[in-house]
Design a protein around this motif. Structure first.
Motif: not given
Length: 567
Positions: A121-122, A141-145, A171-172
């Motif tokens: 995520v940008s 397929d991205c974003g959990v961090k 942390r979420l």
């Protein structure tokens, strides 16, 4: 190459399956190795059904995700479907966006630029959303961090639903919903979905609320099967069902974009291996050489003439990618030799002009020569970026975690990861990684392993066995093509080198123990084994490791051994 024969399963299980299924003990042996011990489990394995898929609402936060999307649609909000620039992310974006667009027009797609934005995520993507009055981003397929990015989005009035399959950090992010079966607090029964698989669970949940059945979602499974193959997730349990039906869609009724790619290939039927080596690289090439959005456009296109035009452009990107990765691999191998680093525990190479889009492929190529954890670095803005690849049995993600003091960011899986660091930290990182790997890797893992399912005699091979083995497909991690070993074989005087520079080996083999009478012999092909020709000529006796395949020639189908190695 070290040969290892897998442990023999419990004899009682083999006997039970042999009787219950009325199959040869060899087939029962192979099933037991795959964790199958009952008639019902075998039936599920051989006859996948869509009803074997889990209820999507078993995934934590699924109810929240569905509610937020329904609220957005009721209130005419603009939705942005955001995904990573690899095959998994691109197929996931095509899947979720095309599903939503069936009934709701206010949906846009976004793939970050590999070079200006990087992985995940940008901020630029969030600014795009805010500037275009988009109030909900579905990240795939991205974003959990993406803790800081999601916080930034919230300040801008943009909500996030995250669909990821990577390991979360401590942390979420403060998202409306985080769908990730690898969350410790998620009790979803199957943990190995890819990003596109999580996206499919989301549309499955939305569809169920709209009164649709899972069967109605079959046309989307070509995308899911492609992502499963490309992302090298296990083809077991739920993934096996999704891949099985997805391959049927690819072969019988593919979406227009896939049709445009497949038309360019001379193949009647595609296996999961073909999807991995033919379709996936072309989808990936767009993000590597130009921009991942080009691949999304192809996969959602419904006009065949336009899709053919897109496919033609993507074909060019793929040709450029092939030339580049060949050139960079040669330069990297020369760098390793020049620096005297052939005998290390790791390969770490860097050149500021190497193309960021192909360094992951180059890392995999280098492992073919120097079999060890490998990182290929290039310049990315004022930082260095790398792709990491590992060898079977070694967790490169954990190794990077042990070097995190030198890194600005990293993420990925056990066998593939990406990272960035400042240029001044490169040498320190390289030294520390070599130390970490040398202290933690089992030296045996630095020699490629050829894993063998069972030792057999040639007389156990039959058309019936082949018919059953074909039903073990689709193959992949967790359910690899069965590999056999046979001892004391000899060529029947047919041995020769074939192909360019005679680099492949063609034989006709029989058992050297065979007495007179009708001799049972089989054709055999060994790709890249041409250099072994002298070892098998003139009635030499050898052992072979192989899988079985059907060879079609002049309309005749025969069984042949696909050789993996000889001794």
């Amino acid at each position: 190459m070290r040969w290892t024969i897998k442990p023999t399963p419990d004899p009682e299980t083999i006997e039970h399956l042999t009787k219950e299924l009325r199959v040869e003990p060899l087939v029962a042996h192979l099933l037991a190795q795959r964790g199958i011990s009952t008639y019902e489990e075998a039936k599920t394995f051989f006859r996948p059904e869509l009803e074997h898929l889990h209820n999507p609402f078993l995934m934590r936060d699924m109810d929240k995700a569905v509610e937020r999307i329904e609220f957005a649609i009721e209130n005419n909000e603009n939705i942005l479907v955001y995904g990573d620039y690899d095959v998994d992310g691109i197929t996931a974006v095509a899947l979720v966006s095309s599903y939503l667009l069936q009934n709701y027009p206010n949906v846009a797609t976004y793939i970050p630029d590999r070079y200006s934005e990087g992985y995940g995520v940008s901020i630029k993507g969030i600014d795009f959303a805010a500037d275009n009055d988009i109030s909900l981003i579905i990240a795939l397929d991205c974003g959990v961090k993406a803790i800081e990015q999601v916080k930034y989005a919230k300040e801008k009035g943009v909500d996030f639903i995250i669909c990821d399959h990577h390991r979360p950090g401590d942390r979420l992010p403060e998202a409306v919903a985080i769908l990730d079966p690898k969350r410790e607090d998620c009790e979803y029964p199957y943990k190995e979905l890819c990003g596109c698989g999580v996206g499919f669970k989301l549309i499955q949940a939305l569809a169920s609320k709209q009164g649709l059945k899972t069967e109605d979602l079959l046309p989307y499974l070509d995308l899911v099967a492609t992502a499963i193959g490309a992302d090298i997730v296990p083809i077991t349990e739920e993934n096996r069902v999704l891949a099985f039906f997805g391959l049927q869609v690819i072969n019988n009724n593919p979406r227009t974009g896939f049709k445009a790619i497949i038309e360019r290939i001379n193949k009647n039927s595609l296996s999961i291996t073909d999807v991995v080596f033919i379709i996936a690289p072309r989808i990936n090439a767009a993000g590597r050489m130009k921009h991942g959005q080009h691949a999304v456009n192809l996969l959602v296109e419904t006009d065949l003439d336009i899709a053919r035009q897109f496919a033609s452009e993507i074909e060019e990107y793929n040709a450029d990618r092939k030339n580049l990765d060949k050139k960079i691999t040669e330069e990297a191998l020369e760098q390793i030799r020049n620096h005297g680093e052939e005998d290390q525990f790791t390969t770490v190479v860097f050149h500021e002009s190497w193309h960021k889009g192909v360094i992951g492929i180059v890392a995999s190529r280098l492992i073919e020569t120097y079999y060890r954890p490998t990182l290929v670095f290039t310049k990315s803005g004022d930082k260095l970026a790398a792709s990491a690849r590992s060898v079977k049995g070694f967790d490169v993600y954990n190794a990077l975690e042990a070097c995190s003091e030198y890194l600005e960011q990293f993420g990925g899986h056990k066998y593939a990861a990406g990272l960035t660091l400042s240029e001044e930290q490169y040498k320190n990182f390289k030294t520390h990684l070599e130390k970490v790997v040398s202290e933690t890797i089992n030296p045996k893992l630095l020699e490629p392993e050829l894993s063998i399912d069972a030792q057999i005699d040639l007389n156990q091979i039959s058309p019936r066995l082949m018919r059953i083995l074909k039903q073990f497909a689709p193959f992949g991690p967790g359910n690899m093509t069965p590999v056999f070993m046979a001892e004391k074989l000899m060529d029947t005087g047919y041995a020769k080198g074939v192909g360019e520079d005679e680099k492949h080996l063609k034989l006709k083999v029989k058992s050297a123990n065979q007495l007179s009478g009708i001799e049972k012999s089989y054709g055999a092909i060994g790709f890249n084994l041409g250099y072994r020709l002298d070892k098998v000529k003139n009635k030499s006796i050898f052992n072979a490791v192989f899988s079985l395949e059907e060879n079609e020639w002049n309309g005749q189908v025969s069984l042949q051994l696909k050789l993996r190695d000889l001794r």
